[in-house]
Motif scaffolding. Structure first.
Motif: not given
Length: 359
Positions: A73-76, A189-193, A358-359
């Motif tokens: 969810f955070g990554l998405g 979210l960190y992994a996405g950034k 979107a993912n």
């Protein structure tokens, strides 16, 4: 410029596969709950093979797959926001609409089944938005700090419980599952950034360090779960076991996430696990579909409290059906039925060209 979801070619299919695997784990955990919540009946005493299945659940599934789902969810969230920002959209307004839509769907779902998670995700999602423009180091610091506080709290509760003491009210208040959910949001979210998932090969060494470190943290907790379960040593300590299972959530979920994405960088593994991408791409429809299926099956076959082994065996054909149904659906449509509704509630009216979600 009008808002649009991302196109099919922009999907990161490893995310869909991991989401599909997480949904299977969630089904395994939730199935007995449909009876417990709907009829308020206790589960049968777990002995023999059922005790070993319970131990396996506690070690590898219970709370871990919700942790993986929270990470995604955070990554998405990052993928959604960053791509909308590239199109020049008002990203916070757009994501707020997305969260309000999720909350509305969750409210309807919770009327059918008490165990809904969508409303919780939607509300916590609003707390995630202020972190979007923060530095990745700041996000990591928050995630590590909150995660550390949660694990320390569980550690204190564990010591007090082992000593036969009542857990301090303040400590008990911090044992809420909301904290690990939000911590995993932040890690996602960190992994996405950092681009950890989008560019796995460039970050293999970091992902390997994460996997090894979290495994090292998880092993002594896992040993404690085995001890408290009573399967091996013959004395079941239910409250201690529950605390240990909760304590294992963050390190074990992160270990699974890092290991899975590393494995999915290998073509043979990706091919074997590819079918899970179908349910993963239709994550919302799959999750809600599990409730619909059980709502039909329970009265139709007079299902009542069953041994855990029976629930496990029931989960296999249910998820196989969902895999097949998702595959057939996606052969004709770009998104699942609930994803289509969620898209409409987020973006507004349908456009002539309808890209994939979107993912």
């Amino acid at each position: 410029m009008q808002a649009e979801p991302i196109t099919q070619k922009d999907r990161i299919y490893s995310i869909d596969i991991v989401r599909g695997l997480a949904l299977f784990g969630i089904l395994l955990v939730n199935l007995p709950g449909f009876i417990m919540y709907s009829e308020d009946v206790p589960m049968p005493i777990e002995a023999g093979i059922d005790a070993w299945i319970r131990l396996s659940y506690d070690l590898f599934i219970q709370t871990k797959f919700f942790g993986i789902f929270s990470f995604l969810f955070g990554l998405g969230f990052y993928i959604f926001m960053s791509r909308a920002e590239q199109r020049g959209q008002k990203v916070f307004r757009l994501f707020s609409r997305r969260l309000f839509a999720m909350f509305a769907i969750g409210v309807i779902h919770v009327v059918i089944w008490f165990g809904d998670i969508l409303t919780v995700y939607a509300l916590l999602g609003f707390l995630l938005m202020p972190f979007y423009r923060r530095k990745s180091s700041t996000i990591l610091a928050w995630a590590a700090s909150l995660g550390g506080v949660y694990m320390l709290t569980q550690g204190v509760a564990l010591v007090q419980t082992l000593n036969g003491q009542e857990v301090y009210p303040f400590v008990a208040s911090l044992q809420t599952t909301l904290i690990p959910i939000f911590v995993m949001f932040l890690f996602g979210l960190y992994a996405g950034k950092r681009g950890l998932i989008a560019q796995i090969r460039e970050h293999k060494s970091l992902l390997k360090r994460i996997a090894v470190t979290t495994l090292a943290i998880s092993l002594p907790i896992a040993a404690g779960i085995v001890w408290a379960s009573g399967v091996v040593f013959g004395s079941k300590l239910e409250q201690v076991n529950k605390i240990l299972v909760d304590l294992s959530t963050l390190p074990m979920a992160l270990c699974f996430i890092a290991s899975l994405f590393l494995l999915l960088d290998r073509e043979p593994v990706r091919k074997v696990l590819q079918p899970f991408a179908y349910t993963g791409q239709m994550g919302l429809s799959t999750y809600l579909g599990q409730t619909v299926i059980m709502t039909i099956l329970i009265p139709l076959f007079s299902i009542t409290a069953m041994p855990l082994s029976s629930w496990f065996l029931l989960a296999l054909p249910i998820y196989a059906f969902q895999l097949l149904a998702s595959w057939l659906w996606l052969k004709r449509f770009n998104r699942g039925p609930m994803e289509k509704l969620w898209r409409f509630l987020t973006y507004g009216r349908k456009k002539k060209a309808v890209p994939a979600p979107a993912n």
